[in-house]
Enzyme design. Structure first.
Site, PDB file in Angstrom:
ATOM      1  N   HIS A 204       9.978 -24.824 -67.174  1.00  0.00           N
ATOM      2  CA  HIS A 204      10.085 -25.635 -68.384  1.00  0.00           C
ATOM      3  C   HIS A 204       9.285 -26.928 -68.294  1.00  0.00           C
ATOM      4  CE1 HIS A 204      13.498 -27.744 -66.247  1.00  0.00           C
ATOM      5  NE2 HIS A 204      13.019 -28.772 -66.923  1.00  0.00           N
TER       6      HIS A 204
ATOM      7  N   ASP B 269      13.081 -20.032 -63.754  1.00  0.00           N
ATOM      8  CA  ASP B 269      12.615 -21.359 -64.176  1.00  0.00           C
ATOM      9  C   ASP B 269      11.761 -21.997 -63.080  1.00  0.00           C
ATOM     10  OD1 ASP B 269      12.109 -23.631 -65.612  1.00  0.00           O
ATOM     11  OD2 ASP B 269      14.188 -24.295 -65.764  1.00  0.00           O
TER      12      ASP B 269
ATOM     13  N   GLY C 217      12.448 -35.985 -66.086  1.00  0.00           N
ATOM     14  CA  GLY C 217      11.341 -36.375 -65.207  1.00  0.00           C
ATOM     15  C   GLY C 217      11.583 -35.946 -63.774  1.00  0.00           C
ATOM     16  N   ASN C 218      12.868 -35.750 -63.412  1.00  0.00           N
ATOM     17  CA  ASN C 218      13.219 -35.229 -62.084  1.00  0.00           C
ATOM     18  C   ASN C 218      13.014 -33.723 -61.994  1.00  0.00           C
ATOM     19  OD1 ASN C 218      15.575 -37.704 -61.518  1.00  0.00           O
ATOM     20  ND2 ASN C 218      14.303 -36.964 -59.843  1.00  0.00           N
ATOM     21  N   SER C 219      13.010 -33.055 -63.132  1.00  0.00           N
ATOM     22  CA  SER C 219      12.912 -31.598 -63.136  1.00  0.00           C
ATOM     23  C   SER C 219      11.713 -31.126 -62.331  1.00  0.00           C
ATOM     24  CB  SER C 219      12.797 -31.082 -64.567  1.00  0.00           C
ATOM     25  OG  SER C 219      13.999 -31.225 -65.263  1.00  0.00           O
TER      26      SER C 219
ATOM     27  N   LEU D 107       6.283  -8.785 -62.240  1.00  0.00           N
ATOM     28  CA  LEU D 107       5.221  -9.770 -62.414  1.00  0.00           C
ATOM     29  C   LEU D 107       4.076  -9.111 -63.171  1.00  0.00           C
ATOM     30  CD1 LEU D 107       5.100 -11.523 -58.916  1.00  0.00           C
ATOM     31  CD2 LEU D 107       6.578 -11.975 -60.882  1.00  0.00           C
ATOM     32  N   ILE D 108       3.732  -9.662 -64.317  1.00  0.00           N
ATOM     33  CA  ILE D 108       2.728  -9.067 -65.194  1.00  0.00           C
ATOM     34  C   ILE D 108       1.496  -9.973 -65.227  1.00  0.00           C
ATOM     35  CG2 ILE D 108       2.288  -8.109 -67.474  1.00  0.00           C
ATOM     36  CD1 ILE D 108       4.665  -6.838 -66.036  1.00  0.00           C
TER      37      ILE D 108
END
Length: 363
Positions: free
Chosen positions: A38, A68, A137-139, A197-198
């Site tokens: 994200h 994610d 912002g930590n993500s 995985l494409i």
């Protein structure tokens, strides 16, 4: 190790990531930058920077909306002298943790906490629940143990809760890394349905080539970010001045330009006002009257621009309403803002003993 020692030891591995949609954090493992899916917001390229990496555009080579996770590649990535490593130890309730990142764009912040719950199930995935303060912002930043090993990726918080954060555990990160490296391919998207995985080139009309499910990440990567209206006009103006808008862009409505000693911040507000501000030097403690006289004298000569003082800092600014902005006027005004900012900064510092501004270069 205490928090400060850990931060100093591994700071070269901590990356700031910027997109038109916001900022986040990443960290170097091996020769890749790890972050959240994200954070990269479905883009093929993002802007990254670090202590030893100036702002640069880098490709997103793996996007995994299920875990994610996203991996960013830098061809010239220099492996830090003290690299971060994924933990191999089981995380337990009560373990001390350190969350490192760039919350709200504040560089290299580290917060200490404990593991409130080592395994909290959310949507069929386990997460490490922590009480260390993490914020927007930590993500994508690393969650470390007291040895400095990565035990997770800071992923989300519960809104309006007091220090209730969640990190994706290290073993999911290792699983994703192993699968990506084993494929020996790039530009991979993980299907949230069949979990395969494409390769992006194999995706037709945004549908998974194996199970046929619509892939939202593929759609976002295909569309990319395209500014519209006054935002596009502003970026056209910057481009005409040889500014790389991808590097200058801080969000969909803010840009930053470093030109010589000057730093220019451009903001487009919801009320339609566009302001370009160059924060120059600080007013000196002596000879203040002469500085005021000089600024007033120069203002009488200026067109498009205005010198002013806010608190103890001197600014050179350009203000216009979006409905009045044109390519020619905007180009003239911003070109002058860039050139005059350097000129006035030098004069005020050397002739009037004004105070040179301190600047966080990695901000």
């Amino acid at each position: 190790m205490n928090t400060q020692i850990i931060l100093e030891k591994y700071i070269d591995s901590i990356i700031q990531i910027m997109t038109p949609h916001g900022t986040g954090t990443g960290f170097i493992i091996g020769n890749l930058i790890i972050t959240n899916s994200h954070v990269v917001a479905g883009l093929k390229e993002v802007v990254v920077s670090a202590k030893k990496i100036k702002r640069i555009i880098a490709p997103v080579v793996y996007d995994d909306p299920y875990f994610d996770l996203a991996f960013i590649e830098l061809e010239s990535l220099e492996i830090p002298k003290t690299p971060l490593l994924l933990s191999k130890e089981t995380v337990s309730d009560g373990d001390t943790t350190i969350a490192v990142g760039h919350p709200y764009g504040l560089n290299y912040s580290a917060t200490e906490g404990i593991v409130s719950r080592a395994s909290r199930l959310q949507d069929d995935l386990e997460y490490i629940q922590i009480d260390a303060a993490i914020n927007p912002g930590n993500s994508g930043g690393p969650l470390l143990n007291v040895k400095g090993d990565v035990i997770g990726v800071n992923t989300f918080i519960i809104q309006n809760a007091n220090n209730l954060g969640f990190a994706l555990p290290y073993f999911y990160v290792q699983e994703a890394l192993d699968a990506f490296l084993a494929s020996k391919k790039k530009n991979l998207i993980k299907c949230t349905s069949c979990k395969n995985l494409i390769e992006e080139k194999d995706i037709q009309n945004d549908y998974c080539s194996l199970c046929g499910v619509k892939m939202q990440t593929a759609k976002l990567r295909r569309k990319g970010y395209k500014p519209t209206g006054p935002t596009k006009l502003m970026e056209d103006i910057l481009t005409s001045l040889d500014v790389d808008v991808n590097l200058a862009r801080r969000s969909q409505s803010t840009w930053r330009i470093d030109h010589g000693t000057a730093r220019i911040e451009i903001n487009y507000y919801e009320n339609g006002i566009i302001i370009g501000d160059a924060k120059l030097c600080g007013i000196p403690s002596e000879n203040i009257e002469a500085v005021y006289d000089y600024l007033l004298k120069e203002n009488s000569k200026l067109s498009y621009l205005q010198l002013s003082i806010n608190e103890n800092s001197i600014y050179l600014s350009y203000l216009i309403i979006d409905s009045s902005l044109t390519l020619d006027e905007g180009k003239t005004a911003l070109q002058r803002l860039m050139e005059y900012s350097n000129k006035y900064d030098d004069i005020l510092i050397h002739k009037y003993k004004a105070i040179k501004q301190k600047r966080d270069e990695e901000d």
